[in-house]
Scaffold this motif. Structure first.
Motif, short mmCIF file in Angstrom:
data_model
loop_
_atom_site.label_atom_id
_atom_site.label_comp_id
_atom_site.label_asym_id
_atom_site.label_seq_id
_atom_site.Cartn_x
_atom_site.Cartn_y
_atom_site.Cartn_z
N LEU A 21 0.82 -1.21 0.00
CA LEU A 21 0.00 0.00 0.00
C LEU A 21 0.86 1.26 0.00
CD1 LEU A 21 -2.78 -1.06 2.52
CD2 LEU A 21 -2.88 -1.08 0.01
N GLY A 22 2.11 1.13 0.41
CA GLY A 22 3.04 2.26 0.38
C GLY A 22 3.40 2.66 -1.04
N LEU A 23 3.03 1.85 -2.02
CA LEU A 23 3.31 2.15 -3.42
C LEU A 23 2.22 3.01 -4.07
CD1 LEU A 23 4.52 -1.38 -4.62
CD2 LEU A 23 5.93 0.60 -4.00
N LEU A 24 1.14 3.29 -3.34
CA LEU A 24 0.08 4.12 -3.92
C LEU A 24 0.64 5.45 -4.36
CD1 LEU A 24 -2.79 3.42 -1.35
CD2 LEU A 24 -2.71 2.68 -3.74
N ASN A 25 0.24 5.91 -5.56
CA ASN A 25 0.73 7.18 -6.10
C ASN A 25 0.20 8.39 -5.34
OD1 ASN A 25 2.20 5.91 -8.11
ND2 ASN A 25 0.47 5.87 -9.51
N LYS A 26 -1.00 8.26 -4.82
CA LYS A 26 -1.60 9.37 -4.07
C LYS A 26 -2.36 8.82 -2.88
CE LYS A 26 -5.78 9.58 -6.84
NZ LYS A 26 -6.74 10.40 -7.52
N SER A 27 -2.55 9.65 -1.90
CA SER A 27 -3.31 9.26 -0.71
C SER A 27 -4.78 9.14 -1.08
CB SER A 27 -3.14 10.29 0.40
OG SER A 27 -1.80 10.37 0.79
N PRO A 28 -5.43 8.07 -0.63
CA PRO A 28 -6.86 7.93 -0.94
C PRO A 28 -7.67 9.00 -0.23
CG PRO A 28 -6.14 6.19 0.55
CD PRO A 28 -4.92 6.95 0.16
N GLU A 29 -8.76 9.39 -0.86
CA GLU A 29 -9.65 10.39 -0.27
C GLU A 29 -10.77 9.75 0.53
OE1 GLU A 29 -10.95 12.91 -3.45
OE2 GLU A 29 -8.91 13.32 -4.10
N ALA A 30 -10.96 8.46 0.36
CA ALA A 30 -12.02 7.72 1.04
C ALA A 30 -11.43 6.40 1.52
CB ALA A 30 -13.19 7.47 0.08
N PRO A 31 -12.14 5.69 2.39
CA PRO A 31 -11.64 4.38 2.82
C PRO A 31 -11.41 3.45 1.63
CG PRO A 31 -13.42 5.09 4.25
CD PRO A 31 -13.37 6.06 3.09
#
Length: 163
Positions: A21-31
């Motif tokens: 999950l640390g590879l996500l390009n951007k922080s999610p806005e929702a769960p």
């Protein structure tokens, strides 16, 4: 077509379920929903999401009940004196079902290149006093992490065995 967006992450090395999950390009806005790929289940994701919101959870873990029966009489004793014998007792355990809903904010705990299991993320949340909830499953659930498990589920789907 179904009104949802599915993204994929590619690891250059094994990072674990939470570490990836640390590879996500951007922080999610929702769960977000995180599910292990080696489980077979038929519970409502909408019910789990509703539970997550209703309980104001930071992280929700789906859990299934697992029973273990000791095939012998179990002796309960103290200092060598028998208090009683329980014949073939069964213990029930609430076990991680490999499905999670995580509210935004988790990414600050993950570097993108360090291995982390979901249990590591859960432990970090608990240590920080975050709200970690359990969503009990009452529907069918099975681990299909081995060929034997997968074959048993295939037989159940075709009507030849019970899940």
């Amino acid at each position: 077509k179904l009104g949802m967006e599915i993204g994929y992450l590619k690891e250059s090395k094994k990072l674990g379920t939470a570490g990836s999950l640390g590879l996500l390009n951007k922080s999610p806005e929702a769960p977000i929903l995180v599910m292990n790929g080696d489980v077979f289940c038929d519970f409502s994701l909408q019910a789990m999401a509703s539970f997550h919101y209703e309980h104001k959870s930071d992280l929700t873990i789906a859990a299934t009940t697992y029973s273990v029966t000791v095939p012998f009489g179990v002796i309960e004793e103290e200092s060598g004196i028998v208090n009683r014998i329980v014949e073939k007792p069964t213990s029930n355990f609430m076990c991680n079902a490999g499905s999670y809903i995580i509210s935004p904010g988790f990414e600050r705990l993950l570097s993108g290149d360090n291995y982390a299991d979901m249990t590591d993320l859960v432990d970090a949340y608990i240590a920080e006093g975050k709200r970690v909830s359990v969503f009990p499953l009452h529907e069918s659930w099975a681990d299909i992490g081995s060929i034997d498990d997968l074959e048993r589920i295939r037989a159940a789907i075709t009507g030849n065995e019970k899940i």
